[in-house]
Write an enzyme that holds these catalytic residues in place. Structure first.
Site, PDB file in Angstrom:
ATOM      1  CE1 TYR A 192      -0.884 -53.024  17.296  1.00  0.00           C
ATOM      2  CE2 TYR A 192       0.231 -50.951  16.838  1.00  0.00           C
ATOM      3  CZ  TYR A 192      -0.362 -52.108  16.393  1.00  0.00           C
ATOM      4  OH  TYR A 192      -0.433 -52.373  15.048  1.00  0.00           O
TER       5      TYR A 192
ATOM      6  CB  SER B 267       2.994 -51.729  13.285  1.00  0.00           C
ATOM      7  OG  SER B 267       2.584 -50.375  13.393  1.00  0.00           O
TER       8      SER B 267
END
Length: 244
Positions: free
Chosen positions: A155, A142
C-alpha cells in the site's frame, strides 16, 4: 478559469469517503461535478443530495482499472458540460497484510486501483486539458506515501508511486496544475478492504484518531480555488493529535 464556481470537476471513487465529501463540497461552491464509482446506487443517492442542495451533478459507473472506462468517464463529463477543468483521481483500496502472507491478488488489486487507476485518469484527462490549454489533475495519495509501516509495504509503495508520478507530470507540463493531496487517518470505508483479521484489529486501534472526510474535501477545494498561475503541489492533511 480561477476559483471553483463553474468549473467542471470529475471525481473517481466518489461513492463514499473522501470522493463523496469532495463532490458535495465542490458542488456547494458552484462546481459542476461528475462522479464515478462502481457502486452506482451510491452515486445516484449522492447526485440526488447535491441537486437537493441546489448543486449540479452527474454520475456514471466507473471502474478505474479499465482505461477505456476512464476515457468514457472523461468523455461523459465533456458531453455533459463541454469541457473538463479538474479530475480528482481519488479511487483507492487498502487491503493490508504482511508480505509473508503472500496475498498476491490483494497486491495486484492495490497496484491496479491505486497506481494504474491514477495513470488511467491522467491518460484520459491529459489530452483534453492540453487541447483546452490548461487544467488541473489532483491525485489523492496518503501520508503512507511518505513513510512505511509493517504490513503496509505494498500500500505504501502504491502511494509513494502516486507522489512520483504526480511530480513527474508537474515537471513535464507548464500549463497544467498538478496537486497531490495526502491525507492522514481519515474516516472512511478504506480500512474495510483489509481481510487479515490481525491487521484489521491493529487498524481499528491505529484509526482511533481520525479526521472527517470533509476536512480532506476542503483541502481539495483549497487547491482548486487558487489562481490559474498557482500550483499547490501537495497538501498533507492529518489529525492534529496524530503522530503519523
Amino acid at each position: 478559469m480561477s476559483g471553483i464556481e463553474g468549473k467542471v470537476i470529475a471525481i473517481t471513487g466518489a461513492s463514499s469517503g473522501i470522493g463523496e465529501a469532495a463532490a458535495r463540497e465542490l458542488a456547494r461552491r458552484g462546481a459542476r461535478v461528475v462522479v464515478g464509482a462502481r457502486r452506482t446506487e451510491r452515486l445516484e443517492q449522492l447526485v440526488a443530495r447535491i441537486e437537493a442542495d441546489g448543486g449540479i451533478a452527474r454520475q456514471r459507473a466507473l471502474d478505474v482499472t479499465r482505461l477505456d472506462d476512464v476515457q468514457a468517464f472523461v468523455e461523459f463529463a465533456r458531453e455533459q458540460f463541454g469541457r473538463l477543468d479538474v479530475i480528482v483521481n481519488n479511487a483507492g483500496v487498502m487491503p493490508l497484510s504482511p508480505l509473508s502472507a503472500l496475498k498476491i491478488d490483494e497486491w495486484n488489486q492495490m497496484i491496479d486501483v491505486n497506481i494504474r487507476g491514477v495513470l488511467h485518469g491522467i491518460a484520459a484527462a491529459l489530452p483534453v486539458m492540453q487541447a483546452q490549454g490548461g487544467g488541473q489533475i489532483i491525485n489523492v495519495a496518503s501520508t503512507a506515501g511518505h513513510r512505511v509501516w509493517p504490513s503496509a509495504a505494498v500500500y505504501c509503495a502504491t502511494k509513494h508511486a502516486v507522489l512520483a508520478i504526480s511530480e513527474g507530470l508537474r515537471q513535464e507540463h507548464d500549463t497544467l496544475r498538478v496537486t497531490v493531496v495526502s491525507p492522514g487517518v481519515t474516516t472512511s470505508e478504506l480500512a474495510e478492504t483489509t481481510s487479515d483479521a490481525g491487521i484489521k484489529a491493529w487498524l481499528q486501534d491505529f484509526r482511533q484518531v481520525a479526521i472527517p472526510a470533509e476536512a480532506v474535501a476542503r483541502a481539495i477545494a483549497y487547491a482548486v480555488e487558487q489562481p490559474d498561475d498557482v500550483d499547490v503541489s501537495e497538501v498533507i492533511v492529518r489529525p492534529a493529535a496524530s503522530a503519523n
